[in-house]
Enzyme design. Structure first.
Site, PDB file in Angstrom:
ATOM      1  N   HIS A 133       0.810  -1.216   0.000  1.00  0.00           N
ATOM      2  CA  HIS A 133       0.000   0.000   0.000  1.00  0.00           C
ATOM      3  C   HIS A 133       0.846   1.272   0.000  1.00  0.00           C
ATOM      4  O   HIS A 133       0.395   2.324  -0.465  1.00  0.00           O
ATOM      5  CB  HIS A 133      -0.933   0.003   1.208  1.00  0.00           C
ATOM      6  CG  HIS A 133      -1.984  -1.060   1.142  1.00  0.00           C
ATOM      7  ND1 HIS A 133      -2.834  -1.335   2.188  1.00  0.00           N
ATOM      8  CD2 HIS A 133      -2.325  -1.938   0.164  1.00  0.00           C
ATOM      9  CE1 HIS A 133      -3.650  -2.318   1.860  1.00  0.00           C
ATOM     10  NE2 HIS A 133      -3.349  -2.714   0.636  1.00  0.00           N
ATOM     11  N   PHE A 379      -0.992  -8.136   4.994  1.00  0.00           N
ATOM     12  CA  PHE A 379       0.349  -7.550   4.848  1.00  0.00           C
ATOM     13  C   PHE A 379       0.348  -6.191   4.151  1.00  0.00           C
ATOM     14  O   PHE A 379       1.319  -5.833   3.467  1.00  0.00           O
ATOM     15  CB  PHE A 379       1.289  -8.519   4.117  1.00  0.00           C
ATOM     16  CG  PHE A 379       1.149  -9.944   4.569  1.00  0.00           C
ATOM     17  CD1 PHE A 379       1.183 -10.265   5.910  1.00  0.00           C
ATOM     18  CD2 PHE A 379       0.944 -10.961   3.653  1.00  0.00           C
ATOM     19  CE1 PHE A 379       1.025 -11.582   6.337  1.00  0.00           C
ATOM     20  CE2 PHE A 379       0.787 -12.283   4.062  1.00  0.00           C
ATOM     21  CZ  PHE A 379       0.828 -12.594   5.417  1.00  0.00           C
ATOM     22  N   CYS A 380      -0.717  -5.413   4.302  1.00  0.00           N
ATOM     23  CA  CYS A 380      -0.835  -4.110   3.636  1.00  0.00           C
ATOM     24  C   CYS A 380      -0.570  -4.245   2.139  1.00  0.00           C
ATOM     25  O   CYS A 380       0.037  -3.363   1.514  1.00  0.00           O
ATOM     26  CB  CYS A 380       0.098  -3.077   4.272  1.00  0.00           C
ATOM     27  SG  CYS A 380      -0.405  -2.621   5.935  1.00  0.00           S
ATOM     28  N   ALA A 381      -1.042  -5.348   1.592  1.00  0.00           N
ATOM     29  CA  ALA A 381      -0.978  -5.602   0.150  1.00  0.00           C
ATOM     30  C   ALA A 381      -2.239  -6.363  -0.218  1.00  0.00           C
ATOM     31  O   ALA A 381      -2.197  -7.457  -0.782  1.00  0.00           O
ATOM     32  CB  ALA A 381       0.273  -6.394  -0.209  1.00  0.00           C
ATOM     33  N   CYS A 399      -5.702  -5.273   7.486  1.00  0.00           N
ATOM     34  CA  CYS A 399      -4.297  -5.656   7.500  1.00  0.00           C
ATOM     35  C   CYS A 399      -4.036  -6.736   8.535  1.00  0.00           C
ATOM     36  O   CYS A 399      -3.186  -7.589   8.362  1.00  0.00           O
ATOM     37  CB  CYS A 399      -3.425  -4.434   7.784  1.00  0.00           C
ATOM     38  SG  CYS A 399      -3.001  -3.492   6.308  1.00  0.00           S
TER      39      CYS A 399
END
Length: 457
Positions: A133, A379-381, A399
């Site tokens: 992100h 994982f902020c993805a 997250c």
């Protein structure tokens, strides 16, 4: 040779060096089953432990701390010299070009948001959905083209080339790409993507947050226009980061923050307002009192990694990667997440799911029963993890762990990550713990509390 190519030739047999000394290597933690164990920190992709060398350097400097660029006194002059020497050290670590600027920031996220606000008018940004992100989201005020996740490095280059060829009008353009995925650890073909960008008149920024701690990063060799990374992933604490690269867009942009240090001259006008002349140097985007200890810690980490030798560090890390991947492959219930396939070169970041387990439950058991710290979640993805899990990209998630009880299906994964400070025992314990949990189940009862799975008391 590209980073991707170099990694594919790395030695992955017996390690060539001992782990680098890091803080916390002797910390013990309690187990819910009784007793204590040395903590196995296997969440380097979130924050790597600080190198002992970095901590010692900072401790030696701390009594001499003074204001930077602000004072005539000895300590202020010493601190200013140390801060600017740190800038030169990091620029050398990144193999910056003579006319590049290096700006100290708070993090990779801060660096990329700085660059985002420095984009020329009507700039078009191209970014793969696979990004963290920090590099996926800063471009909201630009014209953004989000590219689908490629399944091979060659497809990544081809996808970018098609998107750039189709863009109109042909104004300024920027490509943002990761060097190593924070989810799969896979290395991206940065040189080839940079060549494609430049062939179509675009610039490129490299998110090196997961690459710089594991491999040398050369702006010259990779031919990228900018690079961003975070100190806390490079074995340096204190909330610091770096943006380095071409100076023109940065010089022409309004300061990222308005305030002291960024301004060269401020005068009152007759109408009561103020006129400001801003610096053209890196100071333009470093308003306020800088984080001199953070900058110094990054420079210290850069020196330590350089002196240890990346060839040796890469070889040892590949040895650990093979240990983990081989061990997980022997557990049929485990599925490792990958975009580019088993043979893709990668750094020490591996995400996986376990059949029959909620990922938060599994991670909680690793911590509570074995003293092993890993990460679970998206994982902020989010788009990438959902793509890899085959879930609906519109499905809501966070997250951290979703609201799912132990045993229930969750839309997240487990990530184990390691690096220059990881001893063999931590990796061996992790692989053994995975086998035991899958074969025998958890020894303790767990419950969901505020979205996280925790041991039941």
């Amino acid at each position: 040779m590209s980073v991707l190519s170099a990694a594919s030739t790395a030695v992955s047999t017996q390690p060539l060096c001992a782990p680098l000394p890091v803080l916390g290597r002797d910390v013990t933690v309690p187990l819910v089953t009784g007793g204590e164990v040395t903590y196995a920190a296997l969440d380097y992709a979130a924050s790597a432990p600080a190198l002992q060398r970095v901590w010692d350097d900072v401790a030696a400097y701390a009594p001499y701390y003074g204001s930077v660029h602000r004072g005539a006194g000895y300590l202020s002059q010493l601190s200013t010299d140390l801060f600017e020497n740190a800038r030169r050290t990091v620029a050398e670590f990144l193999d910056c070009r003579a006319d590049d600027q290096l700006i100290f920031t708070r993090s990779t996220t801060d660096s990329l948001n700085l660059l985002a606000q420095a984009l020329p008018a009507d700039c078009q940004v191209f970014v793969f959905e696979t990004e963290h992100h920090a590099s996926l989201l800063p471009w909201q005020h630009a014209r953004v083209t989000y590219l689908d996740a490629p399944r091979t490095p060659r497809q990544a280059v081809a996808t970018l080339e098609r998107a750039l060829a189709d863009r109109a009008p042909h104004g300024p353009a920027l490509v943002c790409v990761t060097g190593a995925s924070n989810v799969t650890g896979e290395l991206w073909p940065v040189q080839e993507l940079a060549a494609a960008a430049h062939a179509h008149g675009a610039r490129i920024v490299l998110d090196a947050a997961q690459l710089a701690p594991h491999h040398p990063v050369s702006l010259k060799d990779l031919d990228v226009d900018w690079v961003a990374f975070s100190g806390h992933k490079l074995y340096a604490p204190f909330g610091s980061g770096v943006l380095a690269g071409r100076a023109d867009w940065l010089r022409e942009a309004d300061p990222y923050l308005a305030g002291g240090g960024a301004s060269r001259k401020v005068t009152r006008r007759e109408d009561g307002g103020v006129d400001v002349e801003w610096h053209d140097s890196a100071a333009r985007h470093e308003a306020g009192s800088p984080n001199v200890i953070g900058a110094y810690s990054i420079a210290s980490a850069c020196k330590a990694l350089t002196e240890a030798g990346f060839d040796t560090l890469v070889a040892r890390e590949q040895y650990l990667i093979e240990k983990v991947r081989t061990g997980l492959a022997e557990v049929p219930e485990v599925r490792i997440l990958s975009l580019f396939g088993d043979d893709a070169p990668r750094v020490g970041v591996i995400s996986f799911v376990v059949d029959g387990w909620n990922s938060s439950h599994f991670a909680a058991a690793l911590s509570a029963e074995y003293g092993i710290g890993v990460r679970d979640g998206l994982f902020c993805a989010h788009p990438l993890v959902r793509t890899l899990l085959g879930s609906d990209p519109q499905t809501q998630g966070e997250c951290g762990a979703p609201e799912a009880a132990p045993g229930e299906k969750s839309l997240n994964a487990i990530r184990v990550s390691f690096g220059a400070g990881t001893p063999d025992e931590h990796v061996d314990r992790f692989v053994s713990a995975v086998r035991e949990l899958v074969s025998n189940g958890a020894k303790w009862q767990y419950r969901t509390e505020e979205g996280r799975c925790v041991p039941a008391v």
